[in-house]
Design a protein around this motif. Structure first.
Motif, PDB file in Angstrom:
ATOM      1  N   ALA A 149       0.838  -1.206   0.000  1.00  0.00           N
ATOM      2  CA  ALA A 149       0.000   0.000   0.000  1.00  0.00           C
ATOM      3  C   ALA A 149       0.870   1.251   0.000  1.00  0.00           C
ATOM      4  O   ALA A 149       0.591   2.217  -0.716  1.00  0.00           O
ATOM      5  N   TRP A 150       1.933   1.212   0.789  1.00  0.00           N
ATOM      6  CA  TRP A 150       2.860   2.350   0.824  1.00  0.00           C
ATOM      7  C   TRP A 150       3.521   2.531  -0.537  1.00  0.00           C
ATOM      8  O   TRP A 150       3.608   3.640  -1.048  1.00  0.00           O
ATOM      9  N   LEU A 151       3.963   1.428  -1.144  1.00  0.00           N
ATOM     10  CA  LEU A 151       4.601   1.513  -2.456  1.00  0.00           C
ATOM     11  C   LEU A 151       3.636   2.029  -3.517  1.00  0.00           C
ATOM     12  O   LEU A 151       4.025   2.806  -4.398  1.00  0.00           O
ATOM     13  N   ARG A 152       2.363   1.620  -3.437  1.00  0.00           N
ATOM     14  CA  ARG A 152       1.362   2.143  -4.386  1.00  0.00           C
ATOM     15  C   ARG A 152       1.184   3.645  -4.212  1.00  0.00           C
ATOM     16  O   ARG A 152       1.076   4.385  -5.200  1.00  0.00           O
ATOM     17  N   GLU A 153       1.131   4.092  -2.955  1.00  0.00           N
ATOM     18  CA  GLU A 153       0.966   5.523  -2.696  1.00  0.00           C
ATOM     19  C   GLU A 153       2.161   6.315  -3.224  1.00  0.00           C
ATOM     20  O   GLU A 153       1.995   7.347  -3.882  1.00  0.00           O
ATOM     21  N   LEU A 160       2.017   9.093  -6.381  1.00  0.00           N
ATOM     22  CA  LEU A 160       2.517  10.472  -6.276  1.00  0.00           C
ATOM     23  C   LEU A 160       3.679  10.690  -7.228  1.00  0.00           C
ATOM     24  O   LEU A 160       3.753  11.714  -7.915  1.00  0.00           O
ATOM     25  N   SER A 161       4.567   9.727  -7.317  1.00  0.00           N
ATOM     26  CA  SER A 161       5.705   9.830  -8.223  1.00  0.00           C
ATOM     27  C   SER A 161       5.236   9.975  -9.671  1.00  0.00           C
ATOM     28  O   SER A 161       5.768  10.781 -10.433  1.00  0.00           O
ATOM     29  N   GLY A 162       4.207   9.216 -10.044  1.00  0.00           N
ATOM     30  CA  GLY A 162       3.677   9.302 -11.403  1.00  0.00           C
ATOM     31  C   GLY A 162       3.105  10.668 -11.723  1.00  0.00           C
ATOM     32  O   GLY A 162       3.313  11.209 -12.812  1.00  0.00           O
TER      33      GLY A 162
END
Length: 194
Positions: free
Chosen positions: A98-102, A106-108
């Protein structure tokens, strides 16, 4: 984490000379006290504080106030402490995925703007004589951010927090508020990653 933060934040800050402007000491002390409670005992805190609150806090200028550079450095450390806690809480509640998706989301969003053509990354002020940021300076920082995000080149979050762009006027530069809002999101991402 809270004890580490306390060791790095002085009980009071250096003040500027009586005829110079610094941050309102009472406002700084009140905010830091509220932040300390929120960081050390979040369930007991009357007002929740987040890394975004720390990043956006501002204080009135007063003669003889706290030296801005010293307070800003303390706020940077405080923001990092909250960002670490927010990351850890998200991972504990929803897992590392979930953290990596968040972070990825944001990075995208940020990358979309970073990859716009030079001179077209941000809007221009609508008023002819409005203050704006030098386009070349902002675009150069965008290249540094691309290097950080995509090529694993080193870049400190403090470099982004402290960046200073040469001034421009009107359409000769990028609109300050849009660039500042973008950089806030960049700092949010970098603080969450580091």
């Amino acid at each position: 984490m809270a004890l580490d933060f306390q060791r790095k934040i002085p009980a009071s800050f250096e003040r500027v000379r009586g005829n110079e402007f610094g941050y309102n000491a009472k406002q700084v002390d009140q905010f830091l006290q509220r932040a300390r409670v929120a960081l050390e005992t979040p369930k007991a805190a009357i007002h929740a504080v987040t890394s975004a609150d720390v990043r956006s806090v501002s204080f009135d200028p007063v003669k003889g106030g706290y030296a801005a550079a010293v307070v800003d450095a303390a706020l940077d450390r405080l923001e990092d402490a909250f960002a670490r806690r927010e990351r850890d809480e998200l991972i504990a509640a929803k897992g590392e995925d979930a953290w990596l998706r968040e972070i990825g989301s944001l990075s995208g969003i940020l990358r979309g703007r970073l990859h716009r053509p030079d001179g077209e990354r941000f809007r221009r002020p609508s008023k002819k004589k409005a203050r704006s940021y030098n386009i070349l300076d902002v675009d150069n920082l965008c290249y540094d951010l691309i290097g950080y995000l995509e090529e694993d080149k080193p870049l400190s979050v403090d470099n982004v927090r402290r960046v200073v762009f040469r001034p421009a006027v009107g359409k000769d530069g990028y609109e300050e508020t849009q660039v500042d809002a973008f950089l806030d999101r960049v700092v949010e991402l970098m603080a969450a990653i580091d």
